[in-house]
Design a protein around this motif. Structure first.
Motif, mmCIF file in Angstrom:
data_model
loop_
_atom_site.group_PDB
_atom_site.id
_atom_site.type_symbol
_atom_site.label_atom_id
_atom_site.label_comp_id
_atom_site.label_asym_id
_atom_site.label_seq_id
_atom_site.Cartn_x
_atom_site.Cartn_y
_atom_site.Cartn_z
ATOM 1 N N THR A 90 62.942 -30.102 -12.122
ATOM 2 C CA THR A 90 63.103 -30.417 -10.943
ATOM 3 C C THR A 90 61.935 -29.588 -10.118
ATOM 4 O O THR A 90 62.018 -28.200 -10.231
ATOM 5 N N ALA A 91 61.139 -30.305 -9.323
ATOM 6 C CA ALA A 91 59.893 -29.450 -8.545
ATOM 7 C C ALA A 91 58.991 -30.604 -7.880
ATOM 8 O O ALA A 91 59.264 -31.565 -8.059
ATOM 9 N N VAL A 92 58.248 -29.990 -7.270
ATOM 10 C CA VAL A 92 57.350 -30.902 -6.604
ATOM 11 C C VAL A 92 56.073 -30.851 -7.650
ATOM 12 O O VAL A 92 55.720 -29.731 -8.096
ATOM 13 N N TYR A 93 55.620 -32.047 -7.885
ATOM 14 C CA TYR A 93 54.389 -32.046 -8.775
ATOM 15 C C TYR A 93 53.143 -32.394 -7.993
ATOM 16 O O TYR A 93 53.006 -33.359 -7.312
ATOM 17 N N TYR A 94 52.125 -31.821 -8.364
ATOM 18 C CA TYR A 94 50.839 -32.112 -7.720
ATOM 19 C C TYR A 94 49.974 -32.105 -8.912
ATOM 20 O O TYR A 94 49.774 -31.908 -10.092
ATOM 21 N N CYS A 95 49.048 -33.218 -8.543
ATOM 22 C CA CYS A 95 47.803 -33.620 -9.381
ATOM 23 C C CYS A 95 46.690 -32.930 -8.705
ATOM 24 O O CYS A 95 46.645 -32.552 -7.471
ATOM 25 N N ALA A 96 45.630 -32.555 -9.545
ATOM 26 C CA ALA A 96 44.433 -31.737 -9.207
ATOM 27 C C ALA A 96 43.407 -32.178 -9.981
ATOM 28 O O ALA A 96 43.484 -32.509 -11.054
ATOM 29 N N ALA A 97 41.960 -31.722 -9.385
ATOM 30 C CA ALA A 97 40.734 -32.221 -10.019
ATOM 31 C C ALA A 97 39.976 -30.920 -10.032
ATOM 32 O O ALA A 97 39.768 -30.243 -9.184
ATOM 33 N N VAL A 98 39.622 -30.790 -11.130
ATOM 34 C CA VAL A 98 38.251 -29.834 -11.117
ATOM 35 C C VAL A 98 36.946 -30.309 -11.972
ATOM 36 O O VAL A 98 37.252 -31.054 -13.153
ATOM 37 N N HIS A 99 35.997 -30.153 -11.151
ATOM 38 C CA HIS A 99 34.760 -30.545 -11.869
ATOM 39 C C HIS A 99 34.536 -29.934 -13.088
ATOM 40 O O HIS A 99 34.751 -28.676 -13.417
ATOM 41 N N GLY A 100 33.964 -30.824 -13.948
ATOM 42 C CA GLY A 100 33.616 -30.249 -15.274
ATOM 43 C C GLY A 100 32.491 -29.237 -15.386
ATOM 44 O O GLY A 100 32.489 -28.361 -16.230
ATOM 45 N N THR A 101 31.713 -28.868 -14.138
ATOM 46 C CA THR A 101 30.828 -27.652 -14.499
ATOM 47 C C THR A 101 31.635 -26.306 -13.809
ATOM 48 O O THR A 101 30.962 -25.346 -13.871
ATOM 49 N N ARG A 102 32.740 -26.535 -13.579
ATOM 50 C CA ARG A 102 33.594 -25.501 -13.034
ATOM 51 C C ARG A 102 34.665 -25.124 -14.160
ATOM 52 O O ARG A 102 35.040 -25.862 -15.200
ATOM 53 N N GLY A 103 35.357 -24.053 -13.949
ATOM 54 C CA GLY A 103 36.824 -23.850 -14.795
ATOM 55 C C GLY A 103 36.131 -23.396 -16.016
ATOM 56 O O GLY A 103 35.316 -22.658 -16.154
ATOM 57 N N LEU A 104 36.569 -24.000 -17.189
ATOM 58 C CA LEU A 104 36.415 -23.734 -18.403
ATOM 59 C C LEU A 104 35.314 -24.665 -18.872
ATOM 60 O O LEU A 104 34.807 -24.865 -20.188
ATOM 61 N N GLY A 105 34.666 -25.443 -18.133
ATOM 62 C CA GLY A 105 33.608 -26.470 -18.587
ATOM 63 C C GLY A 105 34.437 -27.862 -18.930
ATOM 64 O O GLY A 105 35.543 -28.159 -18.701
ATOM 65 N N TYR A 106 33.481 -28.789 -19.268
ATOM 66 C CA TYR A 106 34.003 -30.178 -19.381
ATOM 67 C C TYR A 106 35.122 -30.379 -20.538
ATOM 68 O O TYR A 106 35.508 -31.039 -20.566
ATOM 69 N N ALA A 107 34.683 -29.422 -21.508
ATOM 70 C CA ALA A 107 35.164 -29.796 -22.800
ATOM 71 C C ALA A 107 36.735 -29.081 -23.001
ATOM 72 O O ALA A 107 37.379 -29.460 -23.816
ATOM 73 N N THR A 108 36.961 -28.500 -22.012
ATOM 74 C CA THR A 108 38.495 -27.956 -22.131
ATOM 75 C C THR A 108 39.040 -28.091 -20.691
ATOM 76 O O THR A 108 38.249 -28.158 -19.703
ATOM 77 N N VAL A 109 40.292 -27.828 -20.405
ATOM 78 C CA VAL A 109 41.026 -27.615 -19.013
ATOM 79 C C VAL A 109 41.618 -26.398 -18.787
ATOM 80 O O VAL A 109 42.074 -25.654 -19.589
ATOM 81 N N THR A 110 40.866 -25.912 -17.705
ATOM 82 C CA THR A 110 41.549 -24.645 -17.217
ATOM 83 C C THR A 110 43.249 -24.724 -16.584
ATOM 84 O O THR A 110 43.629 -25.900 -16.050
ATOM 85 N N ARG A 111 43.764 -23.803 -17.149
ATOM 86 C CA ARG A 111 45.403 -23.675 -16.574
ATOM 87 C C ARG A 111 45.691 -23.019 -15.285
ATOM 88 O O ARG A 111 46.792 -23.059 -14.720
ATOM 89 N N SER A 112 44.346 -22.486 -14.580
ATOM 90 C CA SER A 112 44.726 -21.784 -13.590
ATOM 91 C C SER A 112 44.530 -22.593 -12.246
ATOM 92 O O SER A 112 43.275 -23.308 -12.070
ATOM 93 N N TYR A 113 45.336 -22.590 -11.547
ATOM 94 C CA TYR A 113 45.594 -23.439 -10.371
ATOM 95 C C TYR A 113 44.368 -23.234 -9.433
ATOM 96 O O TYR A 113 43.825 -23.956 -8.522
ATOM 97 N N ARG A 114 44.071 -21.847 -9.476
ATOM 98 C CA ARG A 114 43.041 -21.443 -8.387
ATOM 99 C C ARG A 114 41.501 -22.053 -8.567
ATOM 100 O O ARG A 114 40.768 -22.051 -7.829
ATOM 101 N N LEU A 115 41.493 -22.585 -9.925
ATOM 102 C CA LEU A 115 40.128 -22.993 -9.943
ATOM 103 C C LEU A 115 39.933 -24.597 -9.708
ATOM 104 O O LEU A 115 38.857 -24.972 -9.868
ATOM 105 N N TYR A 116 40.841 -25.235 -9.328
ATOM 106 C CA TYR A 116 40.846 -26.730 -9.157
ATOM 107 C C TYR A 116 40.337 -26.507 -7.786
ATOM 108 O O TYR A 116 40.565 -26.094 -6.799
#
Length: 129
Positions: A90-116
């Motif tokens: 039970t929670a509020v669920y959010y979707c988020a988008a991070v550009h492939g040139t940011r975060g950890l790059g295109y090939a993986t997904v960052t788990r840090s909400y601050r980078l989205y």
């Protein structure tokens, strides 16, 4: 840019819900996508992520084996199929988008909400016991 999340609601423990997040105003296939959730008084926590191709997915340990993230780049939409739901989901669920040139790059997904880069408005999921 808009991310429109939907599909939340009330469900009994053991039940299922499917969340959707429709994106507009961006080139969807340039973005890795994530689902996060937030409990009252807590920071947003990573639930699941998917890279731009859909070829790799990532999950929090708490949802692994129960939730499935997917995307349809032809419809600019990302999904979160949630099965075997528990009251602690039970929670509020959010979707988020991070550009492939940011975060950890295109090939993986960052788990840090601050980078989205962009966030949906949130959809409430309530699981009753």
């Amino acid at each position: 840019v808009q991310l429109q999340a939907s599909g939340g609601g009330l469900v009994q423990a053991g039940g299922s819900l499917k969340l959707s997040c429709a994106a507009s105003g961006l080139t969807f296939s340039n973005y890795n996508m994530g689902w996060f959730r937030q409990f009252p008084g807590k920071e947003r926590e990573f639930v699941a992520g998917i890279i731009w191709t859909g070829g790799s997915t990532y999950y929090a340990d708490s949802v692994k084996g129960r939730f499935t993230i997917s995307r349809d780049n032809t419809k600019n939409t990302v999904f979160l199929q949630m099965n075997s739901l528990k009251p602690e989901d039970t929670a509020v669920y959010y979707c988020a988008a991070v550009h492939g040139t940011r975060g950890l790059g295109y090939a993986t997904v960052t788990r840090s909400y601050r980078l989205y880069d962009y966030w949906g408005q949130g959809t409430l999921v309530t699981v009753s016991s």
